[in-house]
Design a protein around this motif. Structure first.
Motif, PDB file in Angstrom:
ATOM      1  N   MET A 136       0.836  -1.029  -0.108  1.00  0.00           N
ATOM      2  CA  MET A 136       0.120  -0.133   0.079  1.00  0.00           C
ATOM      3  C   MET A 136       0.846   1.368   0.198  1.00  0.00           C
ATOM      4  O   MET A 136       0.642   2.204  -0.808  1.00  0.00           O
ATOM      5  N   GLU A 137       1.763   1.175   0.911  1.00  0.00           N
ATOM      6  CA  GLU A 137       2.794   2.383   1.043  1.00  0.00           C
ATOM      7  C   GLU A 137       3.385   2.764  -0.491  1.00  0.00           C
ATOM      8  O   GLU A 137       3.415   3.973  -1.017  1.00  0.00           O
ATOM      9  N   ARG A 138       3.686   1.562  -1.323  1.00  0.00           N
ATOM     10  CA  ARG A 138       4.552   1.637  -2.532  1.00  0.00           C
ATOM     11  C   ARG A 138       3.464   2.369  -3.285  1.00  0.00           C
ATOM     12  O   ARG A 138       3.790   3.462  -4.265  1.00  0.00           O
TER      13      ARG A 138
ATOM     14  N   GLU B 234     -10.813  -2.145   7.703  1.00  0.00           N
ATOM     15  CA  GLU B 234     -10.845  -1.422   6.984  1.00  0.00           C
ATOM     16  C   GLU B 234      -9.501  -1.345   5.957  1.00  0.00           C
ATOM     17  O   GLU B 234      -9.651  -0.635   5.019  1.00  0.00           O
ATOM     18  N   MET B 235      -8.620  -2.011   6.434  1.00  0.00           N
ATOM     19  CA  MET B 235      -7.478  -2.076   5.582  1.00  0.00           C
ATOM     20  C   MET B 235      -7.674  -2.777   4.307  1.00  0.00           C
ATOM     21  O   MET B 235      -7.313  -2.224   3.173  1.00  0.00           O
ATOM     22  N   ILE B 236      -8.600  -3.468   4.046  1.00  0.00           N
ATOM     23  CA  ILE B 236      -8.914  -4.237   2.893  1.00  0.00           C
ATOM     24  C   ILE B 236      -9.671  -2.857   1.977  1.00  0.00           C
ATOM     25  O   ILE B 236      -9.346  -2.879   0.905  1.00  0.00           O
ATOM     26  N   ASP B 237     -10.730  -2.167   2.722  1.00  0.00           N
ATOM     27  CA  ASP B 237     -11.223  -1.012   1.818  1.00  0.00           C
ATOM     28  C   ASP B 237     -10.222  -0.001   1.150  1.00  0.00           C
ATOM     29  O   ASP B 237     -10.170   0.138   0.160  1.00  0.00           O
ATOM     30  N   LEU B 238      -8.978   0.050   1.988  1.00  0.00           N
ATOM     31  CA  LEU B 238      -7.988   1.004   1.741  1.00  0.00           C
ATOM     32  C   LEU B 238      -7.128   0.552   0.467  1.00  0.00           C
ATOM     33  O   LEU B 238      -6.878   1.122  -0.357  1.00  0.00           O
TER      34      LEU B 238
ATOM     35  N   ALA C 262      -8.321  -1.523  -1.532  1.00  0.00           N
ATOM     36  CA  ALA C 262      -9.141  -1.443  -2.743  1.00  0.00           C
ATOM     37  C   ALA C 262      -9.037  -0.213  -3.201  1.00  0.00           C
ATOM     38  O   ALA C 262      -8.797  -0.025  -4.617  1.00  0.00           O
ATOM     39  N   THR C 263      -9.193   0.641  -2.462  1.00  0.00           N
ATOM     40  CA  THR C 263      -9.103   2.115  -3.087  1.00  0.00           C
ATOM     41  C   THR C 263      -7.794   2.284  -3.875  1.00  0.00           C
ATOM     42  O   THR C 263      -7.840   2.916  -4.846  1.00  0.00           O
ATOM     43  N   PHE C 264      -6.447   2.063  -3.129  1.00  0.00           N
ATOM     44  CA  PHE C 264      -5.533   2.307  -3.723  1.00  0.00           C
ATOM     45  C   PHE C 264      -5.089   1.508  -4.968  1.00  0.00           C
ATOM     46  O   PHE C 264      -4.583   2.329  -5.970  1.00  0.00           O
ATOM     47  N   GLU C 265      -5.753   0.411  -5.042  1.00  0.00           N
ATOM     48  CA  GLU C 265      -5.567  -0.408  -6.107  1.00  0.00           C
ATOM     49  C   GLU C 265      -6.316   0.217  -7.291  1.00  0.00           C
ATOM     50  O   GLU C 265      -5.709   0.140  -8.406  1.00  0.00           O
ATOM     51  N   LYS C 266      -7.369   0.650  -7.002  1.00  0.00           N
ATOM     52  CA  LYS C 266      -8.229   1.134  -8.289  1.00  0.00           C
ATOM     53  C   LYS C 266      -7.536   2.428  -8.596  1.00  0.00           C
ATOM     54  O   LYS C 266      -7.401   2.699  -9.905  1.00  0.00           O
TER      55      LYS C 266
ATOM     56  N   LYS D  57      -2.199  12.453   2.337  1.00  0.00           N
ATOM     57  CA  LYS D  57      -1.148  12.781   3.738  1.00  0.00           C
ATOM     58  C   LYS D  57      -1.972  11.618   4.629  1.00  0.00           C
ATOM     59  O   LYS D  57      -1.354  11.057   5.379  1.00  0.00           O
ATOM     60  N   ASN D  58      -3.381  12.016   4.697  1.00  0.00           N
ATOM     61  CA  ASN D  58      -4.287  11.058   5.761  1.00  0.00           C
ATOM     62  C   ASN D  58      -3.951   9.595   5.392  1.00  0.00           C
ATOM     63  O   ASN D  58      -3.702   8.813   6.426  1.00  0.00           O
ATOM     64  N   TRP D  59      -3.775   9.163   4.131  1.00  0.00           N
ATOM     65  CA  TRP D  59      -3.621   7.660   3.824  1.00  0.00           C
ATOM     66  C   TRP D  59      -2.336   7.196   4.520  1.00  0.00           C
ATOM     67  O   TRP D  59      -2.266   6.153   4.849  1.00  0.00           O
ATOM     68  N   PHE D  60      -1.325   8.114   4.135  1.00  0.00           N
ATOM     69  CA  PHE D  60      -0.045   7.572   4.528  1.00  0.00           C
ATOM     70  C   PHE D  60       0.230   7.597   5.953  1.00  0.00           C
ATOM     71  O   PHE D  60       0.625   6.688   6.273  1.00  0.00           O
ATOM     72  N   VAL D  61      -0.430   8.468   6.817  1.00  0.00           N
ATOM     73  CA  VAL D  61      -0.613   8.203   8.103  1.00  0.00           C
ATOM     74  C   VAL D  61      -1.337   7.021   8.584  1.00  0.00           C
ATOM     75  O   VAL D  61      -0.610   6.185   9.408  1.00  0.00           O
ATOM     76  N   LYS D  62      -2.310   6.765   7.826  1.00  0.00           N
ATOM     77  CA  LYS D  62      -3.022   5.592   8.235  1.00  0.00           C
ATOM     78  C   LYS D  62      -2.137   4.290   8.125  1.00  0.00           C
ATOM     79  O   LYS D  62      -2.179   3.366   8.732  1.00  0.00           O
TER      80      LYS D  62
END
Lengths: 96, 849
Positions: free
Chosen positions: B61-63, B93-97, B99-103, B296-301
């Protein structure tokens, strides 16, 4: 119109604030004939009596006081210019 | 608050977490940032741990986020940094994240691919357009030439080849047109000439506007060329060369009408492409803008999730697989907070079983944790970079807050320079929040900003010492009226004065009562200013130095008291104090006696207390140690300052010398006796245990490594062989005895640097500003204006920055070496709590690098 960049105008701003304060104060010290500044006067080459020496010294002190105030005034102008430039730079950087 | 003077009391705790609640609990602890977890399975490979999959997913996800960030930066879209700190999301929620990043990533990649293809297309069309436009010129010439002289101009080069060309009638010239990078043109031309033996005709024209390379995005300059040749062989050869030079060839119809038609077609296609490209760009922009809001928010999460799983990897699994066991260092005072956080975590995860926090007993040295705030953290950092304090030893930071700026100011004593420094520091302190929010990656600025409170204090203290030295940019201020006056001033006398005047306090020039505050301004113009100041400042620095060292030794008393180390107090602290006081503090007392007893006077009856009879302190001291009589001038009667001085000095010297073997032998002998006794009666010998463990200043200093390894369990000191105890004690004693001499001399740097600073600022005034001030007449105003700015720049760069840095380093040395060697063992390791704040900060820094 901005002639100086943000750094130069900031530098000018700081130096002119400093210059105005210090040179105005030095002008006052010359005016009251501070002994500490006696070395920073134009050389007196010739004098005939003690009174003459004193008179020349007083003259030199007064001249230097005026010179300091002139320089302080010039710095006041520099201050105005660099403040204007600084303001311009700030405004343009905000609007982008 | 016992932790102001010592590091916080720590305890090792065992933590039992229910598997379901573990994630939430660790997340709460990370927000709190007061717990340092220990790795309970150090032998397990990183890839074999329990949560390695989750960590891997977080990495992925970070990548993706980094890729997104790169794209956002490429488009120059501002990233919204609200500074908000979202809580670590739930595992689901990790799965949601993901999926979002993947998309997002896929979308972006697709858009990029499309854009690249479109751009390539666009580039080709533009090049073709240019070719058509440029070659038009060549063809026009060609046709013009053909009309005038059908054979001559085009066949000349071919004549020599053979005569067949003539026989077949008018020559049919073939041509190829294409585009090539401009810098390749000369080589290309030469190659063509050589390979085709001059039988081709190359025309070229530059394309004025740069074209964008679709794969790299660079702007490149290209040229259009057209090559005329005859025959198929040459054609293949020319084509080969074009290929070799990466030139793109475009079909170019021969008939002018076809060309015109083609140009029209190309134009319309370019226009179509432009609209499509614009839409693609718009789409990309929209996607990125939407992402920029949250990135930024995502990075923090993501970083929080990753940190939590990393931590969970350190835990042990219970046999029943139902709960995780963790071991952690915890500050005792914060146990309550940690319990609360754990309870919050349990509630959040909806688990019913509360986590269990058990205090454990251990022989290991706990980590050192000093509570700091924004004011003390910079001072604490000064010592942490020297060596982390041992657990619960005296922390010198609170005293340093005063001593550090003060010693600095002694070396940097100038009201003007101090004011500049103080203003700079105060500005940073007042604008703290906006400046901190800027997060500059300029390293020098960050150092200054981190030390803003030190800088401000140093500036303020320098203003004070500047007033004491009466130096403001090397000029003195006569605020309280000087006590010196000019007597019997005559014309002849004035004539004889060439440079400056010697001030003699014995004459009537001196009014008798000293200047109210600091140095008399009359000294500034005196010829004997430096002689006077040197003796004054040297004495001052020795007095301050010895006081500082005595203070250090005194701290060692409190340290030993805390560890209940009577042996160290008797065998080290007492002889150390005696040695330092009886020799060196006695010298300080002599200085005060000299100041009180002797004065300048020309009167006959004052001769024995006058300048000629005043004994030199240094000579007196040396002779005291060498046990020699001090010679004195005739008429002074004695070289002693008070009655019975010789006897007292002998006594002091004797006591001081006694201290050396006392320091050297007492402790090892006592330990030896104790050991013999305990060998007979195997009792507990706890007192001795702590004696050797904590009293050793000569222990190697652990630097502030980021991955400080927890030391091996303590409690081995009893096994230390006697020979080593003797050697340690010997080194320690020699270090102290020789040290007190060399360290005392070392404090003379206070005088030396202060002299250097005063002289340098005087020279700068003399050599620069004075030149402007001595210009005669009204031109002086302009001269002052110009020269003042030069002087101001030099003042800042040399006197404030350079001299300030050197004074800072010398102050640091005085604290690290002269002060710390008296009590500081610095053998601890830092408390590194599991804290999201620290982790996020570090991640941010790495990214910027």
């Amino acid at each position: 119109m901005a002639i100086c960049g943000p750094k130069l105008s900031l530098c000018g701003l700081i130096i002119s604030v400093w210059g105005v304060i210090q040179l105005a104060l030095m002008g006052i010290f010359y005016w009251v004939e501070a002994v500490a500044l006696a070395e920073d006067l134009p050389e007196i080459e010739e004098y005939h009596s003690l009174d003459d020496f004193y008179a020349q010294m007083t003259n030199g002190y007064q001249q230097n006081a005026y010179n300091c105030w002139i320089a302080a005034l010039l710095y006041l102008i520099t201050l105005a210019v660099s403040a204007h430039q600084f303001w311009l730079n700030n405004r343009s950087s905000l609007s982008v | 608050m016992g932790s102001l003077f010592r590091s916080a009391e720590m305890t090792l705790c065992q933590l039992f977490l229910q598997s379901e609640a573990a994630y939430a609990c660790v997340s709460e602890l990370g927000e709190l940032g007061l717990v340092q977890f220990r790795d309970l399975n150090p032998d397990v490979n990183v890839f074999q741990r329990k949560f390695v999959n989750e960590v891997r997913r977080c990495d992925e996800m970070e990548r993706k986020l980094r890729y997104l960030e790169k794209e956002i930066k490429k488009d120059g879209i501002p990233m919204l940094d609200t500074g908000e700190n979202p809580e670590a999301p739930q595992p689901r929620e990790m799965i949601d994240l993901e999926a979002t990043f993947e998309k997002l990533e896929n979308e972006l990649r697709e858009v990029n691919q499309n854009a690249e293809a479109l751009k390539r297309n666009y580039l080709e069309l533009t090049e073709l357009k240019q070719i058509l436009r440029k070659t038009q010129v060549f063809f026009d010439e060609h046709e013009g030439g053909a009309a005038n002289n059908p054979t001559e101009s085009m066949t000349r080069a071919l004549i020599s080849e053979d005569s067949i060309a003539r026989q077949t009638g008018p020559v049919q010239l073939g041509f190829v047109a294409g585009v090539i990078l401009r810098e390749r043109i000369p080589a290309f031309e030469r190659m063509l000439w050589r390979a085709c033996r001059g039988n081709v005709f190359l025309r070229q024209a530059e394309i004025e506007t740069p074209l964008e390379d679709p794969s790299t995005g660079d702007q490149v300059y290209k040229s259009v060329f057209i090559i005329f040749f005859q025959g198929d062989q040459l054609k293949t050869r020319v084509k080969k060369i074009c290929e070799g030079f990466r030139a793109t060839l475009y079909p170019c119809p021969e008939a002018p009408a076809d060309r015109r038609e083609m140009a029209m077609g190309v134009m319309t296609r370019i226009e179509d492409l432009n609209t499509v490209l614009g839409q693609t760009q718009d789409h990309r922009h929209r996607v990125l803008v939407a992402a920029a809001k949250n990135i930024k928010n995502w990075f923090v999460k993501v970083r929080k999730i990753k940190a939590i799983y990393h931590t969970l990897n350190l835990f042990n699994l219970d046999v029943t697989q139902k709960c995780l066991i963790a071991e952690c260092w915890v500050p005792v005072l914060d146990l309550e907070n940690i319990q609360l956080a754990l309870r919050r975590g349990t509630e959040r995860s909806g688990s019913s079983v509360p986590p269990i926090l058990n205090r454990m007993d251990t022989l290991e040295d706990p980590p050192t944790y000093n509570h700091t705030n924004k004011f003390t953290s910079a001072f604490q950092a000064l010592y942490d970079s020297y060596g982390i304090a041992s657990y619960r030893e005296m922390n010198p930071t609170p005293y340093t807050i005063i001593t550090f700026p003060f010693l600095f100011a002694i070396m940097f004593g100038d009201f003007g320079h101090g004011a500049i420094m103080a203003l700079f520091g105060a500005w940073m302190v007042l604008k703290e929040k906006p400046l901190a929010a800027k997060k500059s990656d300029n390293e020098i600025w960050n150092i200054f900003f981190g030390g803003r409170y030190i800088i401000m204090l140093m500036g303020c203290f320098s203003m004070y010492t500047g007033l004491i030295y009466n130096d403001t940019f090397a000029k003195s201020l006569n605020i309280f009226r000087s006590s010196w006056k000019i007597s019997n001033l005559t014309y002849d006398y004035v004539k004889t004065i060439t440079t400056s005047h010697m001030l003699d306090p014995a004459t009537d020039d001196y009014a008798g009562d000293p200047y109210v505050f600091g140095l008399d301004p009359a000294w500034q113009l005196a010829e004997n200013k430096i002689i006077f100041l040197n003796s004054f400042k040297m004495k001052l620095s020795i007095i301050i130095g010895i006081t500082h060292m005595l203070f250090g030794v005194a701290i060692s008393y409190f340290k030993n008291m805390h560890f209940n180390n009577r042996l160290n107090i008797i065998c080290e602290f007492i002889p150390q104090v005696v040695f330092l006081t009886f020799l060196f503090f006695y010298m300080v007392i002599l200085m005060f006696i000299k100041w009180f007893m002797y004065f300048a006077s020309n009167k006959k009856e004052d001769f024995t207390v006058g300048t000629r009879c005043a004994p030199s302190i240094l000579i007196t001291f040396i002779n005291m140690v060498l046990n020699k009589p001090t010679p004195c001038e005739e008429g002074c009667l004695t070289s002693n300052m008070y009655a019975g001085q010789i006897g007292i000095q002998k006594f002091l010297l004797f006591c001081a010398f006694i201290c050396v073997p006392w320091m050297l032998l007492a402790k090892p002998l006592l330990i030896q006796r104790e050991r013999k006794k305990s060998a007979l009666h195997p009792l507990n010998h706890n007192q001795l245990h702590s004696a050797t463990e904590n009293g050793d200043a000569s222990e190697p200093i652990h630097m502030n490594n980021t991955q400080a390894q927890p030391p091996v369990p303590a409690g081995h000191d009893d096994d230390e062989p006697m020979s080593e105890i003797y050697i340690h004690q010997g080194i320690h004693t020699i270090e102290y005895v020789l040290g007190s001499i060399s360290h005392t001399a070392s404090y003379l740097r206070l005088w030396a640097l202060s002299l250097a600073h005063a002289q340098l600022s005087e020279v700068l005034w003399e050599m620069v500003l004075n030149k402007g001030l001595t210009v005669e007449g009204w031109a002086g105003g302009i001269a002052v204006y110009i020269i003042f700015s030069i002087w101001a720049c030099l003042t800042i760069s040399i006197l404030v920055l350079m001299e300030g840095l050197s004074a800072f380093l010398h102050t640091l040395r005085l604290h690290w070496v002269e002060f710390c060697s008296k009590f500081y063992s610095g053998g601890g390791y830092a408390f590194q709590p599991f804290s999201f704040e620290i982790i996020l900060e570090l991640a941010g820094q790495v990214k910027e690098e």
